[in-house]
Design a protein around this motif. Structure first.
Motif, mmCIF file in Angstrom:
data_model
loop_
_atom_site.group_PDB
_atom_site.id
_atom_site.type_symbol
_atom_site.label_atom_id
_atom_site.label_comp_id
_atom_site.label_asym_id
_atom_site.label_seq_id
_atom_site.Cartn_x
_atom_site.Cartn_y
_atom_site.Cartn_z
ATOM 1 N N ALA A 186 -2.507 -0.342 -12.304
ATOM 2 C CA ALA A 186 -1.000 -0.356 -12.843
ATOM 3 C C ALA A 186 -1.130 -0.326 -14.368
ATOM 4 N N ASP A 187 -1.940 -0.947 -15.016
ATOM 5 C CA ASP A 187 -2.117 -0.898 -16.452
ATOM 6 C C ASP A 187 -2.414 0.546 -16.892
ATOM 7 N N ILE A 188 -3.120 1.303 -16.022
ATOM 8 C CA ILE A 188 -3.365 2.737 -16.720
ATOM 9 C C ILE A 188 -1.951 3.462 -16.248
ATOM 10 N N LEU A 189 -1.577 3.363 -15.094
ATOM 11 C CA LEU A 189 -0.486 4.096 -14.453
ATOM 12 C C LEU A 189 0.772 3.956 -15.287
ATOM 13 N N GLY A 190 1.048 2.651 -15.722
ATOM 14 C CA GLY A 190 2.523 2.375 -16.478
ATOM 15 C C GLY A 190 3.313 1.837 -15.410
ATOM 16 N N ARG A 191 2.929 1.460 -14.191
ATOM 17 C CA ARG A 191 3.746 0.920 -13.094
ATOM 18 C C ARG A 191 2.872 0.804 -11.900
ATOM 19 N N PRO A 192 3.266 0.101 -10.697
ATOM 20 C CA PRO A 192 2.425 0.039 -9.564
ATOM 21 C C PRO A 192 2.044 1.302 -8.660
ATOM 22 N N HIS A 193 0.758 1.156 -8.107
ATOM 23 C CA HIS A 193 0.462 2.230 -7.529
ATOM 24 C C HIS A 193 1.468 2.316 -6.056
ATOM 25 N N ARG A 194 1.395 3.619 -5.813
ATOM 26 C CA ARG A 194 2.533 3.714 -4.612
ATOM 27 C C ARG A 194 1.826 4.611 -3.502
ATOM 28 N N MET A 195 2.711 4.493 -2.241
ATOM 29 C CA MET A 195 2.251 5.376 -1.122
ATOM 30 C C MET A 195 3.788 5.585 -0.595
ATOM 31 N N ARG A 196 3.592 6.888 0.039
ATOM 32 C CA ARG A 196 4.917 7.034 0.798
ATOM 33 C C ARG A 196 4.757 8.008 1.925
ATOM 34 N N GLY A 197 5.310 7.266 3.014
ATOM 35 C CA GLY A 197 5.144 7.725 4.452
ATOM 36 C C GLY A 197 6.166 7.505 5.347
ATOM 37 N N VAL A 198 5.902 8.104 6.536
ATOM 38 C CA VAL A 198 6.700 7.820 7.708
ATOM 39 C C VAL A 198 6.464 6.413 8.564
ATOM 40 N N VAL A 199 7.292 5.810 8.830
ATOM 41 C CA VAL A 199 7.013 4.313 9.466
ATOM 42 C C VAL A 199 6.751 5.006 11.101
ATOM 43 N N VAL A 200 5.744 4.678 11.576
ATOM 44 C CA VAL A 200 5.446 5.154 13.144
ATOM 45 C C VAL A 200 5.240 3.708 13.872
ATOM 46 N N ARG A 201 5.330 3.951 15.274
ATOM 47 C CA ARG A 201 4.876 2.909 16.242
ATOM 48 C C ARG A 201 3.380 2.530 16.249
ATOM 49 N N GLY A 202 3.241 1.132 15.676
ATOM 50 C CA GLY A 202 1.864 0.573 16.085
ATOM 51 C C GLY A 202 1.856 -0.068 17.568
ATOM 52 N N ASP A 203 0.709 -1.086 17.399
ATOM 53 C CA ASP A 203 0.728 -1.866 18.871
ATOM 54 C C ASP A 203 1.531 -3.010 18.914
ATOM 55 N N ALA A 204 2.437 -3.234 17.895
ATOM 56 C CA ALA A 204 3.371 -4.488 17.717
ATOM 57 C C ALA A 204 2.604 -5.559 17.857
ATOM 58 N N ARG A 205 1.647 -5.853 17.216
ATOM 59 C CA ARG A 205 0.675 -7.154 17.467
ATOM 60 C C ARG A 205 1.507 -7.915 16.376
ATOM 61 N N GLY A 206 1.636 -7.529 15.365
ATOM 62 C CA GLY A 206 2.423 -8.342 14.132
ATOM 63 C C GLY A 206 3.801 -8.843 14.513
ATOM 64 N N ARG A 207 4.489 -8.220 15.424
ATOM 65 C CA ARG A 207 5.863 -8.858 15.576
ATOM 66 C C ARG A 207 5.289 -9.883 16.794
ATOM 67 N N GLU A 208 4.281 -9.947 17.649
ATOM 68 C CA GLU A 208 4.150 -11.000 18.643
ATOM 69 C C GLU A 208 3.439 -12.231 17.658
#
Length: 343
Positions: A186-208
């Motif tokens: 981020a010091d070199i970018l001048g901002r936090p690194h970012r990713m962009r994408g569509v949210v897809v369904r996983g195995d729902a383990r986190g919700r459990e």
């Protein structure tokens, strides 16, 4: 900012212009220095400021299989470039036909005839034309021949504790991200690194487990940092519409307005990258838990993730209870880093 993908889209009589060329992957501080100077030069002389960039990255043609992982996708690259105040960007489709132009052919066709450049702003390491035969000395000579000036911008990082200075570069950022050092990147970018994408369904383990996560699709744009857990931010860029929401929007109901407000909100998150070794996972995933939110439905929405700091590497736990205890500690650490109050 105007966005063109072909010389034919440039309006007749466009210009004069101040132009720069490059891949601009990451749009880091070195790029920002070049683009900012170009915009200032253009405004001073009453010209248009234009950047010429390429898609796909030239290495995908010249070094297939060894092309670097892109720090930013095209959409984010253009969005970040627009923030510098540019008037226009030409995103040139990088093909063999384009690549085989000589340095002079490229300059004459694109910079002189296409954009009517009065100044070309470049870094010390500028390369262009077939087999990168054109360099700074070539550009200076062509400038004299065709009547445009060449301005050279130094893009070294500012002096640090030692006397050694390293040039700001996309390669340096990739090295840091591959090591999980997102704060340093981020010091070199001048901002936090970012990713962009569509949210897809996983195995729902986190919700459990009590930590519902938004899983990014495998074709998301932006370089994936090293496996681990990160403190960061999630922003819903666009929302997948449903028949009910479409009807509400057309009738101007408040629910649609509230959804639009929430879509623009930057939400604190704990972001996990890895294969989930505790459950013998095989697929590498990027998933984000929005802190203190279990009510969000982000499926099929486009989101932006920003990585602020790495909390820890990916670990295998002996029990689910141990995993949950560590996840609670991760969330607490993320709160502190992001300055988020507990509910």
């Amino acid at each position: 900012m105007h966005r063109w993908t072909d010389l034919g889209q440039i309006p007749p009589g466009f210009g004069p212009s101040v132009v720069t060329i490059g891949n601009f992957d990451g749009v880091h501080r070195g790029h920002q220095s070049v683009l900012g100077r170009m915009v200032a030069d253009a405004r001073r002389v009453g010209a248009q400021s234009v950047a010429v960039t390429f898609d796909p990255h030239p290495s995908t043609l010249h070094q297939p299989g060894r092309a670097p992982e892109l720090i930013t996708g095209v959409s984010d690259r253009l969005e970040l470039m627009a923030e510098t105040g540019l008037d226009a960007v030409l995103v040139q489709n990088y093909t063999w036909e384009f690549a085989k132009q000589s340095p002079e052919e490229f300059v004459h066709r694109f910079l002189v005839d296409g954009l009517r450049a009065v100044t070309v702003v470049v870094g010390q390491d500028v390369r262009f034309g077939w087999e990168n035969a054109g360099d700074l000395s070539t550009m200076l000579a062509l400038g004299e021949r065709y009547g445009f000036s060449v301005e050279v911008i130094e893009d070294l990082s500012p002096p640090g504790p030692s006397s050694e200075r390293r040039r700001w570069s996309s390669t340096w950022i990739r090295e840091l991200l591959a090591a999980g050092e997102v704060r340093e990147a981020a010091d070199i970018l001048g901002r936090p690194h970012r990713m962009r994408g569509v949210v897809v369904r996983g195995d729902a383990r986190g919700r459990e487990l009590g930590f519902p996560t938004a899983n990014l699709s495998s074709d998301s744009a932006g370089m994936v940092p090293a496996d681990g857990v990160y403190a960061g931010w999630l922003t819903r860029v666009s929302r997948a519409s449903t028949p009910g929401e479409s009807a509400a929007a057309s009738s101007g109901e408040s629910a649609a307005d509230e959804a639009a407000d929430e879509a623009a909100t930057r939400l604190p998150a704990a972001i996990s990258i890895g294969t989930n070794p505790t459950f013998d996972g095989l697929t590498r995933r990027v998933e984000a838990y929005v802190i203190d939110r279990t009510d969000l439905d982000l499926y099929d929405d486009e989101v932006l993730l920003e990585f602020v700091e790495r909390l820890r590497p990916t670990l295998r736990f002996d029990s689910v209870d141990e995993l949950i205890t560590t996840m609670n500690a991760d969330v607490a650490a993320a709160r502190e880093i992001l300055s988020v109050r507990s509910p």
